[in-house]
Motif scaffolding. Sequence first.
Motif, PDB file in Angstrom:
ATOM      1  N   MET A   1       0.814  -1.192   0.000  1.00 16.05           N
ATOM      2  CA  MET A   1       0.000   0.000   0.000  1.00 16.05           C
ATOM      3  C   MET A   1       0.862   1.263   0.000  1.00 16.05           C
ATOM      4  N   ILE A   2       2.015   1.191   0.652  1.00 14.55           N
ATOM      5  CA  ILE A   2       2.929   2.341   0.651  1.00 14.55           C
ATOM      6  C   ILE A   2       3.371   2.641  -0.781  1.00 14.55           C
ATOM      7  N   THR A   3       3.670   1.608  -1.529  1.00 18.53           N
ATOM      8  CA  THR A   3       4.090   1.805  -2.922  1.00 18.53           C
ATOM      9  C   THR A   3       2.979   2.451  -3.736  1.00 18.53           C
ATOM     10  N   LEU A   4       1.765   2.043  -3.526  1.00 20.13           N
ATOM     11  CA  LEU A   4       0.630   2.635  -4.226  1.00 20.13           C
ATOM     12  C   LEU A   4       0.536   4.126  -3.933  1.00 20.13           C
ATOM     13  N   GLN A   5       0.646   4.500  -2.671  1.00 19.86           N
ATOM     14  CA  GLN A   5       0.571   5.910  -2.309  1.00 19.86           C
ATOM     15  C   GLN A   5       1.750   6.675  -2.865  1.00 19.86           C
ATOM     16  N   ALA A  27      -8.172   3.611  -7.107  1.00 21.55           N
ATOM     17  CA  ALA A  27      -7.324   3.425  -5.929  1.00 21.55           C
ATOM     18  C   ALA A  27      -7.319   4.626  -4.999  1.00 21.55           C
ATOM     19  N   ALA A  30      -7.878   4.006  -1.256  1.00 25.04           N
ATOM     20  CA  ALA A  30      -6.744   3.316  -0.646  1.00 25.04           C
ATOM     21  C   ALA A  30      -5.578   4.278  -0.427  1.00 25.04           C
ATOM     22  N   VAL A  31      -5.338   5.157  -1.390  1.00 24.24           N
ATOM     23  CA  VAL A  31      -4.269   6.156  -1.246  1.00 24.24           C
ATOM     24  C   VAL A  31      -4.567   7.049  -0.050  1.00 24.24           C
ATOM     25  N   VAL A  34      -3.826   5.285   3.280  1.00 26.54           N
ATOM     26  CA  VAL A  34      -2.395   5.193   3.588  1.00 26.54           C
ATOM     27  C   VAL A  34      -1.864   6.556   4.016  1.00 26.54           C
ATOM     28  N   GLN A  37      -2.817   7.276   7.455  1.00 20.75           N
ATOM     29  CA  GLN A  37      -2.138   6.400   8.411  1.00 20.75           C
ATOM     30  C   GLN A  37      -0.699   6.839   8.666  1.00 20.75           C
TER      31      GLN A  37
END
Length: 72
Positions: A1-5, A27, A30-31, A34, A37
């Motif tokens: 998920m970090i990579t996606l953000q 996405a 989800a971004v 993250v 968070q």
Amino acid sequence: MITLQELALHGWDLARAVGRPYQVSGAAAAVLAVVEQIAEQARATGGYGPAIAAPAGADAFARALAASGRAA
């Protein structure tokens, strides 16, 4: 998920730098999750700027940008 953000936010940074439009659709939620968070830690290490207010009615990606200190 970090990579996606990372891809979403830095993709936006790059698009903005070269004057191109950029959208994140499926996405975006989800971004945002993250970003919310890790925001405190990212600000402490200089990865994010101070949070800014997202416009009223902003979509999830615009809220993620604002939470990471980016002005959409």
